[in-house]
Design a protein around this motif. Structure first.
Motif, PDB file in Angstrom:
ATOM      1  N   LYS A 170      18.160 -65.119 -81.531  1.00 46.45           N
ATOM      2  CA  LYS A 170      16.648 -65.000 -82.409  1.00 46.45           C
ATOM      3  C   LYS A 170      15.580 -65.387 -81.343  1.00 46.45           C
ATOM      4  CE  LYS A 170      14.055 -67.743 -85.048  1.00 46.45           C
ATOM      5  NZ  LYS A 170      14.486 -68.736 -86.440  1.00 46.45           N
ATOM      6  N   ARG A 171      16.378 -66.674 -80.036  1.00 44.36           N
ATOM      7  CA  ARG A 171      15.483 -66.643 -78.807  1.00 44.36           C
ATOM      8  C   ARG A 171      15.921 -66.082 -78.193  1.00 44.36           C
ATOM      9  NH1 ARG A 171      18.652 -72.360 -78.961  1.00 44.36           N
ATOM     10  NH2 ARG A 171      17.521 -73.911 -80.511  1.00 44.36           N
ATOM     11  N   LYS A 172      16.413 -65.122 -77.664  1.00 41.90           N
ATOM     12  CA  LYS A 172      16.212 -63.716 -76.778  1.00 41.90           C
ATOM     13  C   LYS A 172      15.439 -62.606 -77.509  1.00 41.90           C
ATOM     14  CE  LYS A 172      19.133 -60.795 -74.747  1.00 41.90           C
ATOM     15  NZ  LYS A 172      20.864 -60.070 -73.925  1.00 41.90           N
ATOM     16  N   LYS A 173      15.031 -62.999 -78.562  1.00 37.99           N
ATOM     17  CA  LYS A 173      14.269 -61.835 -79.088  1.00 37.99           C
ATOM     18  C   LYS A 173      12.949 -62.225 -79.062  1.00 37.99           C
ATOM     19  CE  LYS A 173      12.744 -58.877 -82.801  1.00 37.99           C
ATOM     20  NZ  LYS A 173      13.284 -59.156 -84.509  1.00 37.99           N
ATOM     21  N   GLN A 174      12.826 -63.295 -78.767  1.00 40.40           N
ATOM     22  CA  GLN A 174      11.386 -64.508 -79.105  1.00 40.40           C
ATOM     23  C   GLN A 174      10.730 -64.580 -77.543  1.00 40.40           C
ATOM     24  OE1 GLN A 174      11.559 -68.344 -80.639  1.00 40.40           O
ATOM     25  NE2 GLN A 174      10.796 -67.907 -82.669  1.00 40.40           N
ATOM     26  N   LYS A 175      11.844 -64.481 -76.884  1.00 39.65           N
ATOM     27  CA  LYS A 175      11.432 -64.110 -75.777  1.00 39.65           C
ATOM     28  C   LYS A 175      10.821 -62.763 -75.030  1.00 39.65           C
ATOM     29  CE  LYS A 175      13.866 -68.046 -73.468  1.00 39.65           C
ATOM     30  NZ  LYS A 175      14.436 -68.687 -71.680  1.00 39.65           N
ATOM     31  N   GLN A 176      11.419 -61.261 -75.522  1.00 38.23           N
ATOM     32  CA  GLN A 176      11.269 -61.043 -75.115  1.00 38.23           C
ATOM     33  C   GLN A 176       9.859 -60.116 -76.011  1.00 38.23           C
ATOM     34  OE1 GLN A 176      14.677 -58.293 -76.517  1.00 38.23           O
ATOM     35  NE2 GLN A 176      15.898 -58.728 -74.095  1.00 38.23           N
ATOM     36  N   GLN A 177       9.305 -60.683 -77.035  1.00 41.12           N
ATOM     37  CA  GLN A 177       8.657 -59.922 -77.426  1.00 41.12           C
ATOM     38  C   GLN A 177       6.908 -60.048 -76.221  1.00 41.12           C
ATOM     39  OE1 GLN A 177       7.838 -62.590 -81.050  1.00 41.12           O
ATOM     40  NE2 GLN A 177       8.959 -61.888 -82.488  1.00 41.12           N
ATOM     41  N   PRO A 178       6.584 -59.547 -76.850  1.00 41.20           N
ATOM     42  CA  PRO A 178       4.800 -59.649 -75.615  1.00 41.20           C
ATOM     43  C   PRO A 178       4.047 -60.469 -75.794  1.00 41.20           C
ATOM     44  CG  PRO A 178       4.959 -57.741 -77.287  1.00 41.20           C
ATOM     45  CD  PRO A 178       6.093 -58.412 -77.703  1.00 41.20           C
ATOM     46  N   GLY A 179       4.322 -61.288 -76.360  1.00 43.33           N
ATOM     47  CA  GLY A 179       3.081 -62.727 -76.352  1.00 43.33           C
ATOM     48  C   GLY A 179       4.042 -63.834 -75.525  1.00 43.33           C
ATOM     49  N   SER A 180       5.082 -63.548 -75.422  1.00 48.73           N
ATOM     50  CA  SER A 180       6.337 -64.664 -73.985  1.00 48.73           C
ATOM     51  C   SER A 180       5.976 -64.089 -73.183  1.00 48.73           C
ATOM     52  CB  SER A 180       7.595 -63.657 -74.676  1.00 48.73           C
ATOM     53  OG  SER A 180       8.048 -63.105 -74.623  1.00 48.73           O
ATOM     54  N   SER A 181       6.750 -64.539 -71.727  1.00 46.08           N
ATOM     55  CA  SER A 181       5.952 -64.982 -70.620  1.00 46.08           C
ATOM     56  C   SER A 181       7.116 -63.849 -69.864  1.00 46.08           C
ATOM     57  CB  SER A 181       7.244 -66.005 -69.489  1.00 46.08           C
ATOM     58  OG  SER A 181       8.439 -66.089 -69.301  1.00 46.08           O
ATOM     59  N   ASN A 182       6.103 -62.554 -69.617  1.00 52.70           N
ATOM     60  CA  ASN A 182       7.031 -61.386 -69.080  1.00 52.70           C
ATOM     61  C   ASN A 182       6.264 -61.538 -67.764  1.00 52.70           C
ATOM     62  OD1 ASN A 182       6.914 -58.636 -68.399  1.00 52.70           O
ATOM     63  ND2 ASN A 182       5.367 -57.751 -69.234  1.00 52.70           N
ATOM     64  N   GLU A 183       7.461 -61.438 -66.754  1.00 52.23           N
ATOM     65  CA  GLU A 183       6.997 -61.312 -65.091  1.00 52.23           C
ATOM     66  C   GLU A 183       6.918 -60.591 -64.119  1.00 52.23           C
ATOM     67  OE1 GLU A 183       8.221 -64.353 -63.813  1.00 52.23           O
ATOM     68  OE2 GLU A 183       8.600 -65.311 -65.132  1.00 52.23           O
ATOM     69  N   ASN A 184       6.896 -59.272 -64.982  1.00 48.30           N
ATOM     70  CA  ASN A 184       5.456 -57.350 -64.456  1.00 48.30           C
ATOM     71  C   ASN A 184       4.217 -57.465 -64.928  1.00 48.30           C
ATOM     72  OD1 ASN A 184       8.469 -57.112 -62.966  1.00 48.30           O
ATOM     73  ND2 ASN A 184       9.269 -56.213 -65.005  1.00 48.30           N
ATOM     74  N   PHE A 185       3.770 -58.533 -65.397  1.00 52.54           N
ATOM     75  CA  PHE A 185       1.964 -58.956 -65.556  1.00 52.54           C
ATOM     76  C   PHE A 185       1.301 -58.830 -64.786  1.00 52.54           C
ATOM     77  CE2 PHE A 185      -1.481 -60.786 -67.825  1.00 52.54           C
ATOM     78  CZ  PHE A 185      -1.708 -60.021 -68.654  1.00 52.54           C
ATOM     79  N   THR A 186       0.916 -59.149 -64.203  1.00 54.93           N
ATOM     80  CA  THR A 186      -0.379 -58.851 -63.218  1.00 54.93           C
ATOM     81  C   THR A 186      -1.970 -58.538 -63.676  1.00 54.93           C
ATOM     82  OG1 THR A 186      -0.342 -56.891 -62.095  1.00 54.93           O
ATOM     83  CG2 THR A 186       0.793 -58.059 -61.311  1.00 54.93           C
ATOM     84  N   ILE A 187      -2.125 -59.675 -63.418  1.00 57.40           N
ATOM     85  CA  ILE A 187      -4.215 -59.983 -63.359  1.00 57.40           C
ATOM     86  C   ILE A 187      -4.998 -59.353 -62.716  1.00 57.40           C
ATOM     87  CG2 ILE A 187      -5.412 -61.755 -63.990  1.00 57.40           C
ATOM     88  CD1 ILE A 187      -3.880 -61.866 -65.896  1.00 57.40           C
ATOM     89  N   ASN A 188      -5.827 -58.914 -63.346  1.00 57.70           N
ATOM     90  CA  ASN A 188      -6.981 -58.016 -62.667  1.00 57.70           C
ATOM     91  C   ASN A 188      -7.595 -59.841 -61.739  1.00 57.70           C
ATOM     92  OD1 ASN A 188      -9.210 -56.661 -61.139  1.00 57.70           O
ATOM     93  ND2 ASN A 188      -9.803 -55.753 -63.392  1.00 57.70           N
ATOM     94  N   SER A 189      -7.986 -59.873 -60.720  1.00 58.86           N
ATOM     95  CA  SER A 189      -8.478 -60.816 -60.071  1.00 58.86           C
ATOM     96  C   SER A 189     -10.125 -60.179 -59.741  1.00 58.86           C
ATOM     97  CB  SER A 189      -7.743 -61.560 -58.777  1.00 58.86           C
ATOM     98  OG  SER A 189      -8.090 -60.548 -57.658  1.00 58.86           O
ATOM     99  N   ASN A 190     -10.080 -59.215 -60.151  1.00 59.72           N
ATOM    100  CA  ASN A 190     -11.565 -59.258 -59.638  1.00 59.72           C
ATOM    101  C   ASN A 190     -12.483 -59.121 -60.995  1.00 59.72           C
ATOM    102  OD1 ASN A 190     -11.326 -58.362 -57.249  1.00 59.72           O
ATOM    103  ND2 ASN A 190     -10.617 -56.085 -57.685  1.00 59.72           N
ATOM    104  N   ASP A 191     -11.728 -59.120 -62.242  1.00 58.75           N
ATOM    105  CA  ASP A 191     -12.594 -59.741 -64.246  1.00 58.75           C
ATOM    106  C   ASP A 191     -12.505 -60.643 -63.934  1.00 58.75           C
ATOM    107  OD1 ASP A 191     -13.816 -59.811 -65.852  1.00 58.75           O
ATOM    108  OD2 ASP A 191     -12.460 -58.151 -66.931  1.00 58.75           O
TER     109      ASP A 191
END
Length: 156
Positions: free
Chosen positions: A45-66
């Motif tokens: 259950k904890r592993k599934k919670q970490k993999q959900q879209p709302g949890s931390s995602n290391e490959n996510f980048t922010i558009n710093s121009n917006d």
């Protein structure tokens, strides 16, 4: 019939019911925790919670121009960090707060606020995670204190 005896038996029955209910709760909680698959289900259950879209995602980048996207992300990370810390999920709370610092336009003032309000061990953990979190968010290898263009909301 004595008036005291009219209230004696209902009180005895209520106390007996309360003790029985408490015993029922303790028995089934102990039975649930001693079940062999309880720990495996909890870990899954904890592993599934970490993999959900709302949890931390290391490959996510922010558009710093917006700036609006950065502001939304900043406020979202602060909220998630506070929520995690209030639930006792210190690891995820520290991650979210470190991400908020990484995208903040004035990280020094935010860090001084965190230093004053958070316990020292949590603040140190945030400091230790910043070098790992900032480059993955901004898509650069720069310092977490350079380049982000979010205007910090009024924190007071």
């Amino acid at each position: 019939m004595n008036p005291a005896s009219k209230t004696f038996w209902p009180v005895v029955a209520a106390v007996g019911f309360g003790v029985g209910f408490l015993g029922y709760c303790v028995y089934f909680d102990r039975k649930r925790r001693s079940a062999p698959e309880f720990r495996e289900k909890l870990k899954a259950k904890r592993k599934k919670q970490k993999q959900q879209p709302g949890s931390s995602n290391e490959n996510f980048t922010i558009n710093s121009n917006d700036p609006d996207e950065m502001r939304r992300y900043f406020l979202e990370q602060i909220q998630r960090g506070e929520d995690c810390l209030s639930r006792g999920d210190l690891d995820n709370g520290v991650d979210h707060l470190a991400k908020a610092i990484a995208v903040c336009s004035q990280p020094q003032s935010l860090m001084s606020l965190f230093q004053q309000t958070l316990p020292p061990e949590l603040f140190q953990e945030i400091i230790m995670r910043l070098p790992r979190v900032a480059p993955s968010l901004l898509g650069t290898s720069s310092s977490p204190f350079g380049g982000a263009t979010i205007s910090e909301p009024d924190l007071e």
